[in-house]
Structures are given as structure tokens and as C-alpha cells.
Design a protein around this motif. Sequence first.
Motif, short mmCIF file in Angstrom:
data_model
loop_
_atom_site.label_atom_id
_atom_site.label_comp_id
_atom_site.label_asym_id
_atom_site.label_seq_id
_atom_site.Cartn_x
_atom_site.Cartn_y
_atom_site.Cartn_z
N UNK A 1 -10.56 13.37 -5.11
CA UNK A 1 -11.31 12.17 -4.76
C UNK A 1 -12.77 12.29 -5.17
N UNK A 2 -13.42 11.15 -5.37
CA UNK A 2 -14.86 11.15 -5.54
C UNK A 2 -15.49 11.75 -4.28
N UNK A 3 -16.46 12.64 -4.41
CA UNK A 3 -17.08 13.24 -3.22
C UNK A 3 -17.64 12.20 -2.25
N UNK B 1 -4.48 15.08 -2.04
CA UNK B 1 -4.49 15.63 -0.69
C UNK B 1 -4.89 14.62 0.37
N UNK B 2 -4.60 13.35 0.13
CA UNK B 2 -5.04 12.29 1.03
C UNK B 2 -3.90 11.55 1.71
N UNK B 3 -2.71 12.02 1.59
CA UNK B 3 -1.56 11.30 2.15
C UNK B 3 -1.72 11.02 3.63
N UNK B 4 -2.19 12.01 4.38
CA UNK B 4 -2.30 11.87 5.83
C UNK B 4 -3.44 10.94 6.25
N UNK B 5 -4.30 10.58 5.32
CA UNK B 5 -5.45 9.74 5.66
C UNK B 5 -5.09 8.27 5.84
N UNK C 1 -10.13 2.34 11.30
CA UNK C 1 -8.92 2.55 10.48
C UNK C 1 -9.11 2.10 9.04
N UNK C 2 -8.41 2.77 8.14
CA UNK C 2 -8.51 2.46 6.72
C UNK C 2 -7.12 2.38 6.10
N UNK C 3 -7.01 1.57 5.07
CA UNK C 3 -5.75 1.42 4.34
C UNK C 3 -6.05 1.37 2.84
N UNK C 4 -5.02 1.63 2.07
CA UNK C 4 -5.08 1.49 0.61
C UNK C 4 -4.38 0.20 0.20
N UNK D 1 -1.37 -0.48 -8.31
CA UNK D 1 -0.60 0.57 -8.96
C UNK D 1 0.67 0.91 -8.20
N UNK D 2 1.73 1.19 -8.95
CA UNK D 2 2.96 1.71 -8.34
C UNK D 2 2.90 3.22 -8.18
N UNK D 3 1.78 3.82 -8.59
CA UNK D 3 1.62 5.27 -8.49
C UNK D 3 0.73 5.68 -7.33
N UNK D 4 0.41 4.76 -6.43
CA UNK D 4 -0.54 5.08 -5.37
C UNK D 4 -0.09 6.25 -4.51
N UNK D 5 1.16 6.28 -4.13
CA UNK D 5 1.64 7.35 -3.25
C UNK D 5 1.55 8.72 -3.91
#
Length: 249
Positions: A114-116, A149-153, A131-134, A138-142
Motif C-alpha cells: 500500500x501507499x504509506x 496484507x490488507x484483507x482483514x482491514x 469503518x471503511x470499505x473498498x 476491478x475484479x481483482x480487488x480481493x
Amino acid sequence: MTDDGDDRGHPPFEWARHAGVLFDLDGVITPTARIHEHAWGELFSGFDYTERDYLEHIDGKPRYDGVRDFLASRGVTLPEGSPDDAPGDGSVCALGNRKNALFNEVLDRDGIAPYPGSQATLDLLAELGVPAAIVSSSKNAVPVLAAAGLTERFEVVVDGVVAADVGLAGKPAPDGYLLGAERLGVDPAATVVVEDAVSGVAAGARGGFAVTIGVDRGAGRRALLDHGATFVVDDLDELLPADRRTRAT
């Protein structure tokens, strides 16, 4: 903050005043736009393709829309085909699937971080309990979130897969962001959208969100403002308290 496109010194943004934050992924959280640009450039190498083509015809749109719009800019029409088409060049879907294969090759080989400034912003939101969402075309987001390393976010991810499943219109329609707010359980009128694409800021503006932050990764400050950004920054780092900033000032 002013909206004339000439400001650079932003005070800390009051994230805690808002019910939630909806982030685009590519170019906002992760520099995946560079991988996408590389894949698109290879896909359209025979068409005198440039970075400006990416920004004008492809950036922020669902993959097949990007293929179709770029080809239209060159006066080329192909059969639509089917999402099940093998990667190739005989249809819009075949070209889109070929682009996706190129993207995944680079992602698997090089990974992503990720960008710092975006990472620091996510850390701050977690501490504040915002709370935040994506919301990504893109179909490649997951897989991108996993690689970063951001899945749990993010418990809520509205991406191209979700959009296809439920029949959402792509950006600049606000449908994806409105669904993201609904699934996050927040009122759009009290929610922030963060985008780097002109189609994305237009979606935020059309959805009645409280603030649409434009992040200029190449689209241009004026273009982002003209399409609906409330204000524009070069990096989310600019909106952090001074003691949390990751870049030299």
C-alpha cells in the motif's frame, strides 16, 4: 482548503466527523494502477497506446467498458463476446480476459504494497473507530488486498465481481458506492468517498456523499475537481496530523 486546484498545504482532515469512508483501491490504497497500466499497454501495444489513453478511456471503469471505450477511440468495433471467452483478441470480453491474465502475472511476480500515506490513514481510521470499505471496478480487488496484507482491514468489498453478481452499473454511476455504504451500514450523506479517477469522483458526487476526496495520481487536479471532487490532494498523507505523516514536507 480551497477548491481552486492550486492549494498544497492541507490541514488534518477530520475523519472522525464522518460515519464511514469508502475507498477506491487501485491508485488510492495500492499503486496497482501501475500494474494495470502496464497490462493495458501490453494489450493495446499495436494501437499507439499512451498513458493518456489509460486516463481518458480506461481508468476507474469496469474492464470490459475500458476495452470497449478504448477501441471506440480508435474507431474499432468488436463483437461483445462472453465473460467465458478465452483470453485473446476476437471479442471485447476476450481482450478484457487477456488483460486480466497479464495483470495477474505481474501481481504474482512482483507483489504489491500500500501507499504509506494510505496505510497510515487506515491505521488512524481503525483507532478512531471509523469503518471503511473498498469500492472498486476491478475484479481483482480481493487478490490485490491479500497481496498487500490488507484483507482483514475491510469487511466490506464491493468490486467488479459483486457488481456483476448484482447487476450494478459501473462508475461514473454511483451504484457501487451506494451499495458499499449500505453494506457498511452508513448514511451516504455522512460518508467520505476517496477516488483517483474522474469516473470515480463523478460517482461520489452523483451519490450525494458528504465529501469526495480526489487523489491526483495522474488524472489532474483540475479534471478531478471538474468531475465532482470536493478537493484534491496528491497523497492522503497530506490529510494526516503532522506527527503521522509519512512523507517529508
